[in-house]
Design an enzyme around this catalytic site. Structure first.
Site, PDB file in Angstrom:
ATOM      1  N   HIS A  72     102.734  38.433 105.806  1.00 45.52           N
ATOM      2  CA  HIS A  72     103.625  37.629 106.658  1.00 45.52           C
ATOM      3  C   HIS A  72     103.103  37.616 108.081  1.00 45.52           C
ATOM      4  O   HIS A  72     102.942  38.661 108.700  1.00 45.52           O
ATOM      5  CB  HIS A  72     105.046  38.200 106.643  1.00 45.52           C
ATOM      6  CG  HIS A  72     105.780  37.923 105.377  1.00 45.52           C
ATOM      7  ND1 HIS A  72     107.153  37.916 105.299  1.00 45.52           N
ATOM      8  CD2 HIS A  72     105.347  37.627 104.135  1.00 45.52           C
ATOM      9  CE1 HIS A  72     107.519  37.634 104.063  1.00 45.52           C
ATOM     10  NE2 HIS A  72     106.434  37.469 103.336  1.00 45.52           N
ATOM     11  N   TYR A 201     115.991  38.072 110.362  1.00 49.27           N
ATOM     12  CA  TYR A 201     116.921  39.050 110.928  1.00 49.27           C
ATOM     13  C   TYR A 201     118.030  38.246 111.615  1.00 49.27           C
ATOM     14  O   TYR A 201     117.731  37.392 112.448  1.00 49.27           O
ATOM     15  CB  TYR A 201     116.229  39.920 111.994  1.00 49.27           C
ATOM     16  CG  TYR A 201     115.404  41.062 111.439  1.00 49.27           C
ATOM     17  CD1 TYR A 201     114.296  40.828 110.635  1.00 49.27           C
ATOM     18  CD2 TYR A 201     115.742  42.379 111.748  1.00 49.27           C
ATOM     19  CE1 TYR A 201     113.542  41.885 110.138  1.00 49.27           C
ATOM     20  CE2 TYR A 201     114.980  43.441 111.261  1.00 49.27           C
ATOM     21  CZ  TYR A 201     113.886  43.186 110.457  1.00 49.27           C
ATOM     22  OH  TYR A 201     113.138  44.228 109.964  1.00 49.27           O
ATOM     23  N   PRO A 293     116.952  51.867 109.426  1.00 43.81           N
ATOM     24  CA  PRO A 293     115.942  50.995 108.800  1.00 43.81           C
ATOM     25  C   PRO A 293     115.726  49.653 109.494  1.00 43.81           C
ATOM     26  O   PRO A 293     114.844  48.898 109.075  1.00 43.81           O
ATOM     27  CB  PRO A 293     116.487  50.796 107.384  1.00 43.81           C
ATOM     28  CG  PRO A 293     117.939  51.077 107.482  1.00 43.81           C
ATOM     29  CD  PRO A 293     118.134  52.053 108.581  1.00 43.81           C
ATOM     30  N   LYS A 297     110.618  51.014 109.540  1.00 48.47           N
ATOM     31  CA  LYS A 297     109.579  51.974 109.908  1.00 48.47           C
ATOM     32  C   LYS A 297     109.490  53.232 109.047  1.00 48.47           C
ATOM     33  O   LYS A 297     108.525  53.994 109.173  1.00 48.47           O
ATOM     34  CB  LYS A 297     109.795  52.435 111.367  1.00 48.47           C
ATOM     35  CG  LYS A 297     109.643  51.328 112.384  1.00 48.47           C
ATOM     36  CD  LYS A 297     108.219  50.818 112.391  1.00 48.47           C
ATOM     37  CE  LYS A 297     108.029  49.613 113.260  1.00 48.47           C
ATOM     38  NZ  LYS A 297     106.897  48.796 112.873  1.00 48.47           N
ATOM     39  N   TYR A 385     106.571  45.784 115.867  1.00 50.97           N
ATOM     40  CA  TYR A 385     106.933  45.442 114.491  1.00 50.97           C
ATOM     41  C   TYR A 385     105.724  45.529 113.555  1.00 50.97           C
ATOM     42  O   TYR A 385     105.837  46.035 112.433  1.00 50.97           O
ATOM     43  CB  TYR A 385     107.575  44.045 114.430  1.00 50.97           C
ATOM     44  CG  TYR A 385     108.363  43.845 113.161  1.00 50.97           C
ATOM     45  CD1 TYR A 385     109.595  44.461 112.978  1.00 50.97           C
ATOM     46  CD2 TYR A 385     107.857  43.070 112.115  1.00 50.97           C
ATOM     47  CE1 TYR A 385     110.308  44.309 111.792  1.00 50.97           C
ATOM     48  CE2 TYR A 385     108.561  42.909 110.942  1.00 50.97           C
ATOM     49  CZ  TYR A 385     109.786  43.538 110.788  1.00 50.97           C
ATOM     50  OH  TYR A 385     110.477  43.397 109.608  1.00 50.97           O
TER      51      TYR A 385
HETATM   52  P1  FAD Z   1     111.146  60.582 100.306  1.00 51.03           P
HETATM   53  O1  FAD Z   1     110.718  59.223  99.890  1.00 51.03           O
HETATM   54  O2  FAD Z   1     112.574  60.844 100.533  1.00 51.03           O
HETATM   55  O3  FAD Z   1     110.525  61.619  99.298  1.00 51.03           O
HETATM   56  C1  FAD Z   1     110.922  62.963  99.250  1.00 51.03           C
HETATM   57  C2  FAD Z   1     110.734  63.483  97.849  1.00 51.03           C
HETATM   58  O4  FAD Z   1     111.060  64.857  97.815  1.00 51.03           O
HETATM   59  C3  FAD Z   1     111.638  62.788  96.857  1.00 51.03           C
HETATM   60  O5  FAD Z   1     110.897  62.375  95.743  1.00 51.03           O
HETATM   61  C4  FAD Z   1     112.660  63.871  96.501  1.00 51.03           C
HETATM   62  O6  FAD Z   1     113.166  63.718  95.179  1.00 51.03           O
HETATM   63  C5  FAD Z   1     111.858  65.125  96.689  1.00 51.03           C
HETATM   64  N1  FAD Z   1     112.677  66.319  96.949  1.00 51.03           N
HETATM   65  C6  FAD Z   1     113.785  66.414  97.704  1.00 51.03           C
HETATM   66  N2  FAD Z   1     114.263  67.665  97.696  1.00 51.03           N
HETATM   67  C7  FAD Z   1     113.403  68.388  96.932  1.00 51.03           C
HETATM   68  C8  FAD Z   1     113.360  69.752  96.556  1.00 51.03           C
HETATM   69  N3  FAD Z   1     114.301  70.622  96.957  1.00 51.03           N
HETATM   70  N4  FAD Z   1     112.357  70.168  95.754  1.00 51.03           N
HETATM   71  C9  FAD Z   1     111.381  69.314  95.350  1.00 51.03           C
HETATM   72  N5  FAD Z   1     111.402  67.987  95.671  1.00 51.03           N
HETATM   73  C10 FAD Z   1     112.388  67.532  96.459  1.00 51.03           C
HETATM   74  N6  FAD Z   1     112.960  52.554 105.240  1.00 51.03           N
HETATM   75  C11 FAD Z   1     112.695  51.359 105.687  1.00 51.03           C
HETATM   76  O7  FAD Z   1     111.832  51.209 106.547  1.00 51.03           O
HETATM   77  N7  FAD Z   1     113.366  50.247 105.192  1.00 51.03           N
HETATM   78  C12 FAD Z   1     114.310  50.364 104.220  1.00 51.03           C
HETATM   79  O8  FAD Z   1     114.883  49.366 103.790  1.00 51.03           O
HETATM   80  C13 FAD Z   1     114.606  51.631 103.742  1.00 51.03           C
HETATM   81  N8  FAD Z   1     115.539  51.784 102.790  1.00 51.03           N
HETATM   82  C14 FAD Z   1     115.854  53.026 102.396  1.00 51.03           C
HETATM   83  C15 FAD Z   1     116.874  53.183 101.470  1.00 51.03           C
HETATM   84  C16 FAD Z   1     117.251  54.467 101.084  1.00 51.03           C
HETATM   85  C17 FAD Z   1     118.371  54.634 100.105  1.00 51.03           C
HETATM   86  C18 FAD Z   1     116.598  55.587 101.633  1.00 51.03           C
HETATM   87  C19 FAD Z   1     117.012  56.984 101.255  1.00 51.03           C
HETATM   88  C20 FAD Z   1     115.568  55.417 102.534  1.00 51.03           C
HETATM   89  C21 FAD Z   1     115.193  54.140 102.932  1.00 51.03           C
HETATM   90  N9  FAD Z   1     114.186  53.933 103.860  1.00 51.03           N
HETATM   91  C22 FAD Z   1     113.903  52.719 104.286  1.00 51.03           C
HETATM   92  C23 FAD Z   1     113.406  55.025 104.388  1.00 51.03           C
HETATM   93  C24 FAD Z   1     112.122  55.233 103.602  1.00 51.03           C
HETATM   94  O9  FAD Z   1     112.331  54.963 102.259  1.00 51.03           O
HETATM   95  C25 FAD Z   1     111.699  56.683 103.842  1.00 51.03           C
HETATM   96  O10 FAD Z   1     111.392  56.798 105.216  1.00 51.03           O
HETATM   97  C26 FAD Z   1     110.515  57.125 102.991  1.00 51.03           C
HETATM   98  O11 FAD Z   1     110.914  57.225 101.655  1.00 51.03           O
HETATM   99  C27 FAD Z   1     109.997  58.471 103.488  1.00 51.03           C
HETATM  100  O12 FAD Z   1     109.105  59.013 102.566  1.00 51.03           O
HETATM  101  P2  FAD Z   1     109.026  60.581 102.298  1.00 51.03           P
HETATM  102  O13 FAD Z   1     107.970  60.763 101.298  1.00 51.03           O
HETATM  103  O14 FAD Z   1     108.954  61.277 103.599  1.00 51.03           O
HETATM  104  O15 FAD Z   1     110.431  60.987 101.714  1.00 51.03           O
HETATM  105  C1  DHB Z   2     113.149  45.428 104.417  1.00 50.34           C
HETATM  106  C2  DHB Z   2     113.492  46.682 104.850  1.00 50.34           C
HETATM  107  C3  DHB Z   2     113.759  46.877 106.175  1.00 50.34           C
HETATM  108  O1  DHB Z   2     114.076  48.109 106.611  1.00 50.34           O
HETATM  109  C4  DHB Z   2     113.713  45.832 107.082  1.00 50.34           C
HETATM  110  O2  DHB Z   2     113.989  46.076 108.373  1.00 50.34           O
HETATM  111  C5  DHB Z   2     113.348  44.582 106.644  1.00 50.34           C
HETATM  112  C6  DHB Z   2     113.069  44.376 105.298  1.00 50.34           C
HETATM  113  C7  DHB Z   2     112.830  45.263 102.972  1.00 50.34           C
HETATM  114  O3  DHB Z   2     113.099  46.194 102.222  1.00 50.34           O
HETATM  115  O4  DHB Z   2     112.316  44.214 102.579  1.00 50.34           O
END
Ligand code: FAD
Ligand code: DHB
Length: 392
Positions: A72, A201, A293, A297, A385
């Site tokens: 995009h 947005y 979110p 980021k 962004y």
């Molecule tokens: P995570 O993806 O949370 O991974 C952590 C892992 O550790 C998981 O697999 C979990 O099961 C595991 N874990 C947890 N506790 C334990 C334990 N005690 N022992 C062993 N394993 C464990 N960001 C955006 O930018 N846009 C979005 O739209 C967006 N939507 C989101 C929606 C949801 C519901 C959530 C929760 C987050 C969202 N985020 C979004 C944020 C983004 O997904 C996270 O920033 C990203 O997943 C971070 O990655 P991570 O690997 O640090 O953590």
């Molecule tokens: C999406 C997620 C975001 O956090 C955002 O700001 C825009 C789009 C997405 O999941 O597509």
């Protein structure tokens, strides 16, 4: 079991670290609480910064990303009957974002690790960390086949916001800085073609909305909602109607509707711990920080942390130096705070606050008008962004 780096969590942070270490010939093991199918089915973020894309391609993980990811060059901002396009590419000297689901990144990483028989243990309960301040760390847990114990040189806490790693650091070591927002997002994934080929947005007096997509068949949308509401209280028709109202869709723009495959309500918060290290434990990704979110980021920040952390481990094992590991927290936090600022600013601009007064409403419109109407302000928005450069 003995390894060099014990990794807790198989989200984007843990999987990417394992992959980067494996490429550098450093041994690691992942312990993950959930099942393989659960982590593969978890629908989350979808917007990838330029530097995240570049890194994954450089690491040889770009096949599906380049084939299926949607490039995009801009996105639209709607407010007060205005529609303004932010030309990301033009404003940043050619940078873009890629719409590619976090789920797909997880799938790519998992496939690459499994192809090499990487030791990834799923469904491990009661994970706890020992000896992190004594230089002889150990991770214990319990799997289907009994207790598991991993002694290692370092532990990478990549277990997300609710994980066990951050909680294992003694009281008083970490400064916790956070802000809760008085709203949440209802996010849906729907089997419906997208009405727009770019993200939208929207600022609206009823609350913010974001129109996004995954591919030709799947759309992804977010609606600001009450944090205490239940996803069930949003029947499908209400979601689509509300999206059309907030996007200010005209008659020619009725949203293509379709079955909603996933819906979840996520509270919004900004959260940072300082430092991101204690003894031989290093925190990365959501374990150390959360962004609302609105700036898209979360996953990108996790990737940026891992790039620095992997560089630190590689320097340690190859050159016997700890300069990069010692600087890990300071270097990451400088960038994290800039990303926190952007996410907080986007959140403040696009959401309706409870009991918002007319002055605040005018400030939001003025902010949006400025951010989209001034070339200098739009360039700043675009620069953030598409993503700030990585610091390592
Ligand atoms: P995570 O993806 O949370 O991974 C952590 C892992 O550790 C998981 O697999 C979990 O099961 C595991 N874990 C947890 N506790 C334990 C334990 N005690 N022992 C062993 N394993 C464990 N960001 C955006 O930018 N846009 C979005 O739209 C967006 N939507 C989101 C929606 C949801 C519901 C959530 C929760 C987050 C969202 N985020 C979004 C944020 C983004 O997904 C996270 O920033 C990203 O997943 C971070 O990655 P991570 O690997 O640090 O953590
Ligand atoms: C999406 C997620 C975001 O956090 C955002 O700001 C825009 C789009 C997405 O999941 O597509």
């Amino acid at each position: 079991m003995r390894t060099q780096v014990g990794i807790i969590g198989a989200g984007p942070a843990g999987l990417l670290l394992a992959y980067m270490l494996r490429r550098a010939g450093i041994d690691s093991v992942i312990l993950e609480k959930r099942s393989r199918s659960y982590i593969l089915g978890r629908v989350r973020a979808g917007v990838m910064e330029q530097a995240t894309r570049d890194l994954l391609i450089e690491l040889g993980l770009g096949d599906r990303l380049c084939r299926d990811g949607l490039l995009h060059k801009g996105f639209e901002i709607r407010f007060a009957n205005e529609r303004r396009r932010i030309d990301l590419s033009e404003l940043t000297g050619g940078k873009v974002i890629t719409v590619y689901g976090q789920q797909e990144v997880v799938k790519d990483l998992l496939a690459a690790l499994e192809q090499e028989n990487y030791p990834l243990h799923f469904e491990i309960d009661d994970v706890h960390l020992e000896g992190i301040d004594e230089g002889a760390p150990c991770i214990r847990g319990r799997g289907a086949e009994g207790p598991i114990e991993i002694s290692c040189d370092f532990i990478a806490g990549c277990d997300g916001f609710y994980g066990v790693s951050r909680a294992s650091i003694p009281d008083g070591v970490l400064s916790v800085l956070s802000r809760e927002y008085p709203f949440a997002w209802l996010s849906i994934l729907a089997e419906a073609p997208s009405a727009s080929h770019e993200l939208i947005y929207a600022h609206h007096q009823r609350g913010g909305a974001i129109y996004s997509m995954r591919n030709k068949r799947l759309s992804r949308h977010n609606l600001q909602c009450d944090p205490d509401g239940a996803a069930k209280s949003w029947p499908a028709d209400k979601i689509w109607d509300e999206l059309e109202v907030r996007l200010n869709a005209d008659n020619s723009e009725r949203l293509p509707r379709g079955p909603i495959l996933d819906r979840v309500i996520t509270r919004m918060r900004s959260f940072v711990v300082e430092p991101m290290q204690y003894g031989s434990l290093f925190l990365a990704g959501d374990a150390a920080h959360i962004v609302p979110p609105t700036g898209a980021k979360g996953m990108n920040l996790a990737v940026a942390d891992i790039k620095c952390l992997a560089a630190g481990f590689i320097e340690h094992y190859r050159a016997g130096r700890r300069d990069k590991l010692n600087a890990y927290s300071t270097i990451c936090l400088a960038r994290i705070w800039r990303v926190q600022r952007f996410s907080w600013w986007m959140t403040s601009m696009f959401h309706r606050f409870p009991d918002q007064d007319t002055f605040t409403a005018h400030m939001q419109i003025a902010e949006l008008d400025h951010a989209t109407g001034s070339q200098a302000a739009a360039a700043s928005l675009a620069e953030n962004y598409v993503g700030l450069p990585h610091s390592c």
